[in-house]
Scaffold this motif. Structure first.
Motif, mmCIF file in Angstrom:
data_model
loop_
_atom_site.group_PDB
_atom_site.id
_atom_site.type_symbol
_atom_site.label_atom_id
_atom_site.label_comp_id
_atom_site.label_asym_id
_atom_site.label_seq_id
_atom_site.Cartn_x
_atom_site.Cartn_y
_atom_site.Cartn_z
ATOM 1 N N UNK A 67 62.370 135.730 65.622
ATOM 2 C CA UNK A 67 63.076 134.538 66.584
ATOM 3 C C UNK A 67 61.737 133.589 66.834
ATOM 4 N N UNK A 68 60.582 133.729 66.696
ATOM 5 C CA UNK A 68 59.412 132.740 66.838
ATOM 6 C C UNK A 68 59.529 131.734 65.515
ATOM 7 N N UNK A 69 59.967 132.351 64.273
ATOM 8 C CA UNK A 69 59.931 131.568 63.094
ATOM 9 C C UNK A 69 61.378 130.881 63.062
ATOM 10 N N UNK A 70 62.444 131.156 63.968
ATOM 11 C CA UNK A 70 63.655 130.562 64.014
ATOM 12 C C UNK A 70 63.574 129.488 64.855
ATOM 13 N N UNK A 71 62.557 129.380 66.014
ATOM 14 C CA UNK A 71 62.646 128.519 67.077
ATOM 15 C C UNK A 71 61.235 127.391 66.735
ATOM 16 N N UNK A 72 60.290 127.794 65.727
ATOM 17 C CA UNK A 72 59.579 126.950 65.329
ATOM 18 C C UNK A 72 59.818 125.426 65.160
ATOM 19 N N UNK A 73 60.879 125.471 64.305
ATOM 20 C CA UNK A 73 61.251 123.916 63.857
ATOM 21 C C UNK A 73 62.775 123.448 64.718
ATOM 22 N N UNK A 74 62.941 124.100 65.815
ATOM 23 C CA UNK A 74 64.485 124.182 66.277
ATOM 24 C C UNK A 74 64.421 122.529 66.692
ATOM 25 N N UNK A 75 63.415 121.783 67.047
ATOM 26 C CA UNK A 75 63.572 120.580 67.767
ATOM 27 C C UNK A 75 63.418 119.498 66.493
ATOM 28 N N UNK A 76 63.146 119.934 65.224
ATOM 29 C CA UNK A 76 63.127 118.764 64.105
ATOM 30 C C UNK A 76 64.501 118.763 63.498
ATOM 31 N N UNK A 77 64.758 117.319 62.906
ATOM 32 C CA UNK A 77 66.133 117.485 62.267
ATOM 33 C C UNK A 77 66.303 118.081 61.087
ATOM 34 N N UNK A 78 65.031 118.054 60.343
ATOM 35 C CA UNK A 78 65.233 118.831 59.013
ATOM 36 C C UNK A 78 64.861 120.447 59.412
ATOM 37 N N UNK A 79 64.759 120.792 60.544
ATOM 38 C CA UNK A 79 64.744 122.247 60.682
ATOM 39 C C UNK A 79 63.639 123.079 59.850
ATOM 40 N N UNK A 80 64.118 124.109 59.332
ATOM 41 C CA UNK A 80 63.437 125.036 58.593
ATOM 42 C C UNK A 80 62.955 124.588 57.409
ATOM 43 N N UNK A 81 63.389 123.347 56.898
ATOM 44 C CA UNK A 81 63.119 122.640 55.597
ATOM 45 C C UNK A 81 61.479 122.269 55.937
ATOM 46 N N UNK A 82 60.960 122.243 56.818
ATOM 47 C CA UNK A 82 59.525 121.756 57.417
ATOM 48 C C UNK A 82 58.511 123.046 56.694
ATOM 49 N N UNK A 83 59.321 124.259 56.711
ATOM 50 C CA UNK A 83 58.289 125.488 56.215
ATOM 51 C C UNK A 83 57.930 125.263 54.864
ATOM 52 N N UNK A 84 58.992 124.403 54.047
ATOM 53 C CA UNK A 84 58.404 124.144 52.751
ATOM 54 C C UNK A 84 57.680 122.835 52.568
ATOM 55 N N UNK A 85 58.058 121.888 53.453
ATOM 56 C CA UNK A 85 57.669 120.563 53.141
ATOM 57 C C UNK A 85 56.251 120.487 53.622
ATOM 58 N N UNK A 86 55.676 121.252 54.444
ATOM 59 C CA UNK A 86 54.331 121.000 55.119
ATOM 60 C C UNK A 86 53.401 121.498 54.052
ATOM 61 N N UNK A 87 53.506 122.682 53.520
ATOM 62 C CA UNK A 87 52.550 122.849 52.448
ATOM 63 C C UNK A 87 52.612 121.798 51.290
ATOM 64 N N UNK A 88 53.727 121.505 50.906
ATOM 65 C CA UNK A 88 53.872 120.641 49.775
ATOM 66 C C UNK A 88 53.342 119.134 50.094
ATOM 67 N N UNK A 89 53.509 118.623 51.455
ATOM 68 C CA UNK A 89 52.924 117.474 51.399
ATOM 69 C C UNK A 89 51.517 117.624 51.517
ATOM 70 N N UNK A 90 50.794 118.704 52.209
ATOM 71 C CA UNK A 90 49.196 119.030 52.035
ATOM 72 C C UNK A 90 49.011 118.653 50.427
ATOM 73 N N UNK A 91 49.697 119.484 49.715
ATOM 74 C CA UNK A 91 49.198 119.521 48.114
ATOM 75 C C UNK A 91 49.429 118.200 47.864
ATOM 76 N N UNK A 92 50.187 117.354 48.205
ATOM 77 C CA UNK A 92 50.377 116.058 47.536
ATOM 78 C C UNK A 92 49.033 115.134 48.017
ATOM 79 N N UNK A 93 48.701 115.274 49.172
ATOM 80 C CA UNK A 93 47.572 114.536 49.813
ATOM 81 C C UNK A 93 46.431 114.843 49.082
#
Length: 314
Positions: A67-93
């Protein structure tokens, strides 16, 4: 005329006279409670009983983590995609800052797989510890309203981070294949490496959960501690490459080689990257990883259990 107040009527001669309740000594009260099966509310159970209670709440722990995992990005338009995008953006930086500007990639073969693996595995540890700082303080309503083993909360949050890592590994595998790192038998070593890391993360998260429950400022301090730890863990640079030669004191070499975050990152790189062979690993790396997992996993659990009756009070 002088008013007169009627005197209270005397009780009938045959009515019983109330007697005060008997006074019991503390030892007698304890014996009375034990005789009727009464226990102290919120008292800490024994360690074996506590483990059995946790096992009985295993479905709650799993459901709470999901439930915590599902609700973590519930307010973001990309939703659960941020689970992958966050470490990828960090790696890019990190690639542009450390790989291009500081040119750390010159000493590392297959730098992109090396960097992305380090970022994803480090994110698993740092996110678990950060979540642990809010395990009690962020769920005070639940802690004060219901009676359940409080260790369920940090364990559930650590499980949530493991579930999130499972999503991220799909992106990691795609990046590895895109840069020529194809599946091979050594990839199976990632399973025991992640198991040991998950046990280590859970133990540390229970330690910080107890500390932050008593001192909320721990949650504000933790980002600085984790950032310093990350820079010392070889996420963006090669620990093995820096330790070559005699320019580093032996004590520093031992500290970096036994750094648990670096150990788990190196094990995953060894499992997934062809060019990261055994020569890049510190000696006895599996024994060190197992030791960290057992010491922190078991020790953190016992440390958290010792303060069981104090969570949510005060």
């Amino acid at each position: 005329m002088v008013s007169q107040t009627a005197a209270p009527a005397a009780p009938p001669a045959d009515s019983p006279v109330p007697t005060p309740p008997p006074v019991h000594a503390p030892g007698e009260l304890a014996a009375l409670a034990a005789r009727h099966g009464l226990t102290t509310s919120g008292a800490r159970p024994s360690l074996p009983l506590y483990v059995r209670q946790l096992w009985g709440r295993r479905h709650f722990i799993t459901a709470f983590a999901t439930a915590k995992l599902t609700a973590q990005y519930s307010q973001a338009k990309l939703g659960q995609i941020w689970q992958i995008m966050t470490p990828l953006l960090n790696a890019t930086v990190y690639y542009f800052i450390f790989g291009v500007l500081m040119n750390t990639k010159r000493d590392v073969e297959d730098f992109v797989p090396f960097l992305v693996t380090g970022v994803f595995i480090w994110t698993f540890t740092s996110s678990s510890i950060t979540a642990g700082t809010r395990a009690i303080s962020g769920n005070l309503g639940l802690v004060r309203a219901l009676h359940f083993p409080r260790a369920s909360l940090p364990i559930a949050l650590a499980l949530q981070q493991l579930q999130q890592l499972m999503f991220s590994l799909a992106a990691l595998v795609a990046i590895l294949i895109g840069f020529g790192q194809f599946p091979r038998p050594s990839w199976l070593l990632a399973v025991p490496a992640l198991f040991l890391q998950a046990l280590f993360n859970t133990g540390v998260s229970m330690v910080v959960a107890r500390l932050a429950a008593r001192t909320p400022d721990i949650a504000q301090l933790m980002p600085f501690v984790l950032r310093t730890w990350m820079y010392a863990s070889g996420v963006m640079w090669s620990v093995d490459g820096m330790l070559r030669g005699d320019r580093v004191p032996h004590a520093v070499v031992m500290a970096l080689e036994c750094n648990p975050a670096a150990v788990f990152i190196d094990l995953m790189r060894f499992a997934l990257i062809d060019s990261f062979d055994a020569s890049h690993l510190p000696p006895h790396v599996w024994a060190v990883a197992t030791g960290w997992a057992l010491v922190c996993g078991i020790g953190g659990f016992v440390y958290f259990w010792q303060a069981e009756e104090r969570y949510g009070r005060g």
